[in-house]
Scaffold this active site. Sequence first.
Site, mmCIF file in Angstrom:
data_model
loop_
_atom_site.group_PDB
_atom_site.id
_atom_site.type_symbol
_atom_site.label_atom_id
_atom_site.label_comp_id
_atom_site.label_asym_id
_atom_site.label_seq_id
_atom_site.Cartn_x
_atom_site.Cartn_y
_atom_site.Cartn_z
ATOM 1 N N GLY A 1 -46.478 -27.674 -31.079
ATOM 2 C CA GLY A 1 -45.407 -26.699 -30.858
ATOM 3 C C GLY A 1 -44.260 -26.928 -31.821
ATOM 4 N N ASP B 1 -32.504 -21.741 -16.197
ATOM 5 C CA ASP B 1 -33.906 -21.785 -16.631
ATOM 6 C C ASP B 1 -34.871 -21.261 -15.582
ATOM 7 O OD1 ASP B 1 -33.042 -22.962 -18.963
ATOM 8 O OD2 ASP B 1 -34.329 -24.723 -18.821
ATOM 9 N N GLY C 1 -41.461 -25.296 -32.130
ATOM 10 C CA GLY C 1 -40.271 -24.558 -31.685
ATOM 11 C C GLY C 1 -39.053 -25.462 -31.799
ATOM 12 N N VAL C 2 -37.988 -25.072 -31.092
ATOM 13 C CA VAL C 2 -36.715 -25.801 -31.204
ATOM 14 C C VAL C 2 -36.897 -27.282 -30.854
ATOM 15 C CG1 VAL C 2 -34.352 -25.930 -30.337
ATOM 16 C CG2 VAL C 2 -35.443 -23.708 -30.588
ATOM 17 N N ILE C 3 -37.488 -27.561 -29.682
ATOM 18 C CA ILE C 3 -37.584 -28.950 -29.217
ATOM 19 C C ILE C 3 -38.517 -29.746 -30.134
ATOM 20 C CG2 ILE C 3 -38.324 -30.423 -27.293
ATOM 21 C CD1 ILE C 3 -37.381 -28.163 -25.395
ATOM 22 N N HIS D 1 -9.390 -23.137 -47.105
ATOM 23 C CA HIS D 1 -10.076 -23.622 -48.296
ATOM 24 C C HIS D 1 -9.757 -25.091 -48.498
ATOM 25 C CE1 HIS D 1 -11.805 -23.767 -52.280
ATOM 26 N NE2 HIS D 1 -10.732 -24.448 -52.658
HETATM 27 C C1 LIG Z 1 -35.377 -31.833 -25.474
HETATM 28 C C2 LIG Z 1 -34.545 -30.640 -25.085
HETATM 29 C C3 LIG Z 1 -33.471 -30.286 -25.863
HETATM 30 C C4 LIG Z 1 -32.684 -29.199 -25.512
HETATM 31 N N1 LIG Z 1 -31.632 -28.876 -26.314
HETATM 32 C C5 LIG Z 1 -30.864 -27.826 -25.983
HETATM 33 C C6 LIG Z 1 -29.735 -27.501 -26.783
HETATM 34 O O1 LIG Z 1 -29.432 -28.171 -27.778
HETATM 35 N N2 LIG Z 1 -28.972 -26.443 -26.404
HETATM 36 C C7 LIG Z 1 -29.286 -25.679 -25.307
HETATM 37 O O2 LIG Z 1 -28.570 -24.714 -25.020
HETATM 38 N N3 LIG Z 1 -30.354 -25.959 -24.534
HETATM 39 C C8 LIG Z 1 -31.142 -27.014 -24.848
HETATM 40 N N4 LIG Z 1 -32.193 -27.335 -24.034
HETATM 41 C C9 LIG Z 1 -32.455 -26.483 -22.850
HETATM 42 C C10 LIG Z 1 -31.514 -26.867 -21.692
HETATM 43 O O3 LIG Z 1 -31.694 -28.221 -21.399
HETATM 44 C C11 LIG Z 1 -31.803 -26.003 -20.489
HETATM 45 O O4 LIG Z 1 -31.750 -24.642 -20.840
HETATM 46 C C12 LIG Z 1 -30.784 -26.265 -19.380
HETATM 47 O O5 LIG Z 1 -30.808 -27.608 -18.989
HETATM 48 C C13 LIG Z 1 -31.039 -25.364 -18.174
HETATM 49 O O6 LIG Z 1 -30.061 -25.610 -17.219
HETATM 50 P P1 LIG Z 1 -30.325 -25.376 -15.668
HETATM 51 O O7 LIG Z 1 -29.047 -25.742 -14.992
HETATM 52 O O8 LIG Z 1 -30.893 -24.038 -15.462
HETATM 53 O O9 LIG Z 1 -31.478 -26.408 -15.257
HETATM 54 P P2 LIG Z 1 -31.669 -27.969 -15.443
HETATM 55 O O10 LIG Z 1 -30.817 -28.521 -16.506
HETATM 56 O O11 LIG Z 1 -33.139 -28.183 -15.549
HETATM 57 O O12 LIG Z 1 -31.123 -28.583 -14.078
HETATM 58 C C14 LIG Z 1 -31.767 -28.391 -12.865
HETATM 59 C C15 LIG Z 1 -31.405 -29.539 -11.939
HETATM 60 O O13 LIG Z 1 -31.825 -29.228 -10.628
HETATM 61 C C16 LIG Z 1 -32.471 -30.345 -10.062
HETATM 62 N N5 LIG Z 1 -33.355 -29.827 -8.997
HETATM 63 C C17 LIG Z 1 -34.466 -29.068 -9.116
HETATM 64 N N6 LIG Z 1 -34.922 -28.718 -7.911
HETATM 65 C C18 LIG Z 1 -34.061 -29.266 -7.002
HETATM 66 C C19 LIG Z 1 -33.985 -29.238 -5.591
HETATM 67 N N7 LIG Z 1 -34.856 -28.548 -4.849
HETATM 68 N N8 LIG Z 1 -32.983 -29.922 -4.999
HETATM 69 C C20 LIG Z 1 -32.062 -30.608 -5.730
HETATM 70 N N9 LIG Z 1 -32.085 -30.646 -7.066
HETATM 71 C C21 LIG Z 1 -33.068 -29.974 -7.692
HETATM 72 C C22 LIG Z 1 -33.183 -30.959 -11.240
HETATM 73 O O14 LIG Z 1 -33.583 -32.297 -10.983
HETATM 74 C C23 LIG Z 1 -32.086 -30.852 -12.286
HETATM 75 O O15 LIG Z 1 -31.190 -31.915 -12.183
HETATM 76 C C24 LIG Z 1 -32.988 -28.442 -24.350
HETATM 77 C C25 LIG Z 1 -34.064 -28.794 -23.547
HETATM 78 C C26 LIG Z 1 -34.838 -29.892 -23.898
HETATM 79 C C27 LIG Z 1 -35.978 -30.270 -23.000
#
Ligand SMILES: Cc1cc2nc3c(=O)[nH]c(=O)nc-3n(C[C@H](O)[C@H](O)[C@H](O)COP(=O)(O)OP(=O)(O)OC[C@H]3O[C@@H](n4cnc5c(N)ncnc54)[C@H](O)[C@@H]3O)c2cc1C
Length: 477
Positions: A192, A324, A194-196, A456
């Site tokens: 893959g 996400d 992609g970005v990651i 500049h």
């Molecule tokens: C290697 C990597 C690099 C990345 N780099 C970037 C970047 O540079 N810029 C960018 O914009 N995005 C980046 N991303 C994407 C970014 O991390 C996600 O888009 C972002 O974290 C999504 O946020 P979220 O709050 O939706 O979910 P998450 O960050 O996944 O948080 C969800 C949280 O909910 C918790 N959880 C889940 N179910 C339950 C439950 N039932 N009860 C209690 N807790 C629960 C999880 O454990 C987690 O802590 C990257 C992702 C990866 C994997």
Amino acid sequence: MAEGRSFDVVVIGGGPGGYIAAIRAAQLGFATACIDDWTRAGDKPALGGTCTNVGCIPSKALLQSSENYAHADHAFAAHGIAIEGLSIDVAKMLARKDKVVAQNNDGIAYLFKKNRIAFFHGRGAFAGRDADAWRVDVAGPGAATIVGRHVIVATGSAPRALPGVAFDNVRILDNAGALAIAEVPKRLGVVGAGVIGLEMGSVWRRLGAEVTMLEALPAFLGAADEAVAKEALKSFTKQGLAIRLGVRITAVRVGKDDVAVDYTDAAGAAQSATFDRLIVSIGRVPFTTGLGADKVGLALDARGFVEVDADCRTNLANVWAIGDVVRGPMLAHKAEEEGVAVAERIAGQHGHVDFNTVPWVIYTSPEIAWVGKTEQQLKSEGVAYRAGSFPFSANGRARALGDTTGFVKFLADAGTDRILGVHMIGPFVSELIAEGVVAMEFGASSEDIARICHAHPSLSEVTREAALAVDQRTLNL
Ligand SMILES: Cc1cc2nc3c(=O)[nH]c(=O)nc-3n(C[C@H](O)[C@H](O)[C@H](O)COP(=O)(O)OP(=O)(O)OC[C@H]3O[C@@H](n4cnc5c(N)ncnc54)[C@H](O)[C@@H]3O)c2cc1C
């Protein structure tokens, strides 16, 4: 177990979507709780989700360490700086990354205290509905049953595995494994591009790994503007990333010390490659395990995303979902924007997220960033546009930095001159793209940017020159 604590807003998930939603809800005067189950050493909570623990933040920490190493290795000599016996202490680099992550975890815990947000460490699951509030059970160190008038689901995503090839984080690595390799692998495979995949491949390539990237799609970085993707492919190939496109993986065999991958290449010929480690970065899947969606009838779509309308409303009364775990780009700042917008909607305000002005950034070297439409999108939509580009090679600050790769490109409506897209590849474009986002949010024309005084010498002059180029009147080229 604590019983019956009642809140206006309960947020399930403490990633960038959830923790920002909780802060905004608390700012708006709501009694707010956030439940998150991420745990670090010592059974301590680790707020910040994927982004803070195994995503945005640790990847940027390793990208910085590896870039420093690459500069010391290749770039310092031109400045008259000689380094003998250059080496990398991977354990120290990983420990620094862990420290950066912990600082961010603790920063969010501090923000919760400051905003009087009740935090529950554990897994949150819908338990049912009483009168006009939802009951949520928390299982784990912070076990409790709490009730919320509104619930915001922000449970994020998990890495997608290759069919039939489970992650073991020894040979087959997900993002968490890719951020914690204990020594530089000699041969690293990345499935893959992609970005990651590109960010992780870059980290280990800079430290000396032979990196082969296997990408299923025939085009490189298909979501980016074609001119940017072409420049990126040229740069990454020069850095030694072996990028194979149009690949179909037919078998993965995990051995004691290595992993063999069979695939067909773009011409359909059978190939095989052996790696010390294989990073699989083929996208992410929404995460709803243990949420109790079935129990309350929370609707998921065919791909497992929580179904929402344009305002992040689910099919259940007063249950919202963001980040996400719902449709749209899987980006931390998109999750944050949705978190703010939902908290404001609960308060009766008019929260709004414009997907067309969500910036995209890839933190490779050169960096890649864009906002709005690509040239190929405008062509396929039949929009008449004018394009203007300007290279970093004609910019004094970029020459002084010693980093002149890439360009900035503007796309503007042919009739109104309104900016439709801004595309960048080059030094620090992760920062420069903010000007494009502001311009598009304000409905600016390319002429507006061209008429604004830019400092500049600065890289931002490239942005201005690219805007001038739309009208074919660059000053420094
Ligand atoms: C290697 C990597 C690099 C990345 N780099 C970037 C970047 O540079 N810029 C960018 O914009 N995005 C980046 N991303 C994407 C970014 O991390 C996600 O888009 C972002 O974290 C999504 O946020 P979220 O709050 O939706 O979910 P998450 O960050 O996944 O948080 C969800 C949280 O909910 C918790 N959880 C889940 N179910 C339950 C439950 N039932 N009860 C209690 N807790 C629960 C999880 O454990 C987690 O802590 C990257 C992702 C990866 C994997």
